[in-house]
Design an enzyme around this catalytic site. Sequence first.
Site, PDB file in Angstrom:
ATOM      1  N   ASP A  26      31.424  32.435  48.746  1.00 21.89           N
ATOM      2  CA  ASP A  26      31.476  32.688  47.295  1.00 21.89           C
ATOM      3  C   ASP A  26      32.803  32.169  46.735  1.00 21.89           C
ATOM      4  O   ASP A  26      33.664  31.706  47.480  1.00 21.89           O
ATOM      5  CB  ASP A  26      31.308  34.192  47.010  1.00 21.89           C
ATOM      6  CG  ASP A  26      32.450  35.020  47.585  1.00 21.89           C
ATOM      7  OD1 ASP A  26      32.927  34.690  48.689  1.00 21.89           O
ATOM      8  OD2 ASP A  26      32.889  35.995  46.940  1.00 21.89           O
ATOM      9  N   GLU A  51      28.012  33.913  57.168  1.00 25.18           N
ATOM     10  CA  GLU A  51      28.959  33.421  56.170  1.00 25.18           C
ATOM     11  C   GLU A  51      30.223  32.938  56.878  1.00 25.18           C
ATOM     12  O   GLU A  51      30.401  33.158  58.081  1.00 25.18           O
ATOM     13  CB  GLU A  51      29.287  34.520  55.142  1.00 25.18           C
ATOM     14  CG  GLU A  51      30.000  33.980  53.907  1.00 25.18           C
ATOM     15  CD  GLU A  51      29.888  34.867  52.664  1.00 25.18           C
ATOM     16  OE1 GLU A  51      29.148  35.871  52.711  1.00 25.18           O
ATOM     17  OE2 GLU A  51      30.535  34.531  51.659  1.00 25.18           O
ATOM     18  N   ASP A 100      21.202  31.232  62.468  1.00 22.23           N
ATOM     19  CA  ASP A 100      21.924  30.121  61.840  1.00 22.23           C
ATOM     20  C   ASP A 100      21.180  29.696  60.571  1.00 22.23           C
ATOM     21  O   ASP A 100      20.553  28.645  60.523  1.00 22.23           O
ATOM     22  CB  ASP A 100      22.040  28.957  62.833  1.00 22.23           C
ATOM     23  CG  ASP A 100      23.025  27.897  62.350  1.00 22.23           C
ATOM     24  OD1 ASP A 100      23.637  28.087  61.273  1.00 22.23           O
ATOM     25  OD2 ASP A 100      23.176  26.880  63.042  1.00 22.23           O
ATOM     26  N   HIS A 136      26.447  30.214  55.415  1.00 25.26           N
ATOM     27  CA  HIS A 136      26.231  30.652  54.033  1.00 25.26           C
ATOM     28  C   HIS A 136      27.426  30.182  53.198  1.00 25.26           C
ATOM     29  O   HIS A 136      28.541  30.684  53.357  1.00 25.26           O
ATOM     30  CB  HIS A 136      26.124  32.179  54.008  1.00 25.26           C
ATOM     31  CG  HIS A 136      25.947  32.744  52.644  1.00 25.26           C
ATOM     32  ND1 HIS A 136      24.707  32.824  52.024  1.00 25.26           N
ATOM     33  CD2 HIS A 136      26.833  33.259  51.771  1.00 25.26           C
ATOM     34  CE1 HIS A 136      24.858  33.370  50.828  1.00 25.26           C
ATOM     35  NE2 HIS A 136      26.143  33.642  50.651  1.00 25.26           N
TER      36      HIS A 136
HETATM   37  O1  9MR Z   1      33.964  40.881  55.577  1.00 25.11           O
HETATM   38  C1  9MR Z   1      33.440  41.869  54.705  1.00 25.11           C
HETATM   39  C2  9MR Z   1      32.756  42.930  55.539  1.00 25.11           C
HETATM   40  O2  9MR Z   1      33.697  43.604  56.352  1.00 25.11           O
HETATM   41  C3  9MR Z   1      32.028  43.908  54.635  1.00 25.11           C
HETATM   42  O3  9MR Z   1      31.263  44.786  55.443  1.00 25.11           O
HETATM   43  C4  9MR Z   1      31.131  43.147  53.672  1.00 25.11           C
HETATM   44  C5  9MR Z   1      30.365  44.061  52.717  1.00 25.11           C
HETATM   45  O4  9MR Z   1      31.232  44.708  51.856  1.00 25.11           O
HETATM   46  O5  9MR Z   1      31.884  42.225  52.917  1.00 25.11           O
HETATM   47  C6  9MR Z   1      32.504  41.248  53.696  1.00 25.11           C
HETATM   48  O6  9MR Z   1      33.262  40.440  52.867  1.00 25.11           O
HETATM   49  C7  9MR Z   1      32.589  39.538  51.999  1.00 25.11           C
HETATM   50  C8  9MR Z   1      33.173  39.747  50.600  1.00 25.11           C
HETATM   51  O7  9MR Z   1      32.827  41.022  50.124  1.00 25.11           O
HETATM   52  C9  9MR Z   1      32.759  38.665  49.620  1.00 25.11           C
HETATM   53  N1  9MR Z   1      33.034  37.354  50.122  1.00 25.11           N
HETATM   54  C10 9MR Z   1      32.401  37.111  51.433  1.00 25.11           C
HETATM   55  C11 9MR Z   1      32.884  38.107  52.445  1.00 25.11           C
HETATM   56  C12 9MR Z   1      32.342  37.801  53.835  1.00 25.11           C
HETATM   57  O8  9MR Z   1      30.964  38.004  53.923  1.00 25.11           O
END
Ligand code: 9MR
Length: 585
Positions: free
Chosen positions: A169, A564, A555, A506
């Site tokens: 994102d 991601e 994947d 992602h």
């Molecule tokens: O890495 C984060 C993980 O520990 C959390 O469980 C999750 C849900 O809140 O969010 C992950 O972080 C994401 C972030 O909120 C937005 N950008 C992408 C991040 C990686 O997926």
Amino acid sequence: VGATDAPGPHMNQIGFRPDTAKRAIVADAAKTPLPWRLLDSTGKPVAKGRTTVFGDDAASGDTVHQVDFTRVAAPGTYRLDVAGRQGHPFVIARDVYRPLARAALNFFYQQRAGIAIEAAYAGGATWARAAGHPQEVATCFKGVDLSGTDWPGCSYSLDVTGGWYDAGDHGKYVVNGGIALWTLQNLYEVNAASPPFPDGSAALPEAGNRIDDLLDETRWEMRFLLAMQVPDGQRLALPVGQKGHGALTLSMVDASGMAHHKVADRHWTRIPTAPAEDREDRLLYPPSTAATLNLAATAAQCARIWRGIDNGFADRCLTAADRAYRAARRNPAVYAAQGFTGSGGYGDGDLSDELYWATAELFAATGNPELAEALHRMPLHAAPLAGEPSWGSVATLGTITLATATGVMPADRAAARAKLVALADRFVAEEAQSGYHLPYAGGHYPWGSNSNLLNRGMILSLAARFSGQARYRDAAVDAMDYVLGRNPLDQSYVSGFGWKPLRNPHHRFWAHPMDSRYPGPPPGVLSGGANNLVFPESASLPLKGRCAPQRCWIDDIRAYAHNEVAINWNAPLVWLASALAEPQP
Ligand code: 9MR
């Protein structure tokens, strides 16, 4: 399935250094040891032995045999044959980790906001793109959020151009930016005598500017974090002491020196969306104590490492760190509000570790005895370390700084090293419980689990340095081996590296599977990896309840909780690949 159809040995797909551990795993139900042979490039056996039977391994769902060919040290190309099953060719070579470290660092360049990504530095025209958010002047979220909280906004705007996009994102989050930046700044600090990326060694527009290339990259993020600080004299309505899910009650506080939690899109954008195609409003979200302490910690670290290189920048960092620290002390319990869409939460209900971390960093930067006293009074100081660091659990980062920064009192340094070695001992002990011989036993594979493995590798690698003992270093290699293919899926979780690399992360720009006009990932990008806790979208949902923990992965570009990429995951990849390129001992 006949023996010859069964999967070959699982191993680190980029190969092995001559001087560190070399292990492979074979899934096989045989109850007795199997014969293995190592064949050179002409097919001649150069070593042989028998496997160690581990048996049933819940984390992988496999019944496994372990192969150890550490004693083979001659550089060359080999294949491993276990009871007639041949694996892929692999190398033993001195320099297996340098290209990985370099590619993994280049990820940060490619995630830069506010600057065009150029073919010359991005590995070719495939990954070149226009600048995203080139003039990002943002003001505060104003209005009613999803929780019903009515935010009054603020009377200022901030120029927060730059920094790194967090992940797939386009959000820029101070909390997660903090640990990612700390990890790369720490890589510089602990290797200051022999830096891993001297000027001109990385693919960067700044290469050749007489500044270390790792510092050029970290400064890109540090400047952004500095820009997220609330100007002096600002009173803001914030949810003091509230973690709740419903509408929050706001009270006016002096927010001067705090850091906004994030700057991000008002609504989620679709995949694909190149950064320059983003048409959403970019908003500053309310300051949080956690973000403020992340700023204090990384800016204090910045002040230490830039001293003598660019004193003006070091001073600027120290001033910001001090302001942020005082702001967090004044407002110790402003939790990140969670009522917004369009970006991630990074919410944390326990800020004692953030306070410990920031205090340690500022103490190491200043030697201020009041900070030493404050540190010594915190329960975390005497407590054993809870585990590897993550974005919400950062005490270990402070301990690493106390263990490694110059200017820390000898007693504090020794205590910090002892805590880290004790933590490393726990990780080493877990290897005996793990079928794949990992310093990570059990079945807890959270979102981004590859970073848990790599952060353990960082702790193990530091313990190897402090103690001079090779067993810690070899356990760090085990952690890296998992990420590069020694796992039940035979998957290298890094794009461009290995015979079965990550292909479809992602990501909104590396969105080739969704739209062929967009590129796939450049080399050196790490997937979050196995996640057996949440399956929030349709691509990963079929796995739910049906996968052994290490097999809960797919994947697929849609699988955001499994596949991601993120700055806090690639950072320990850079750290550990750099450490293993020059292992100590
Ligand atoms: O890495 C984060 C993980 O520990 C959390 O469980 C999750 C849900 O809140 O969010 C992950 O972080 C994401 C972030 O909120 C937005 N950008 C992408 C991040 C990686 O997926």
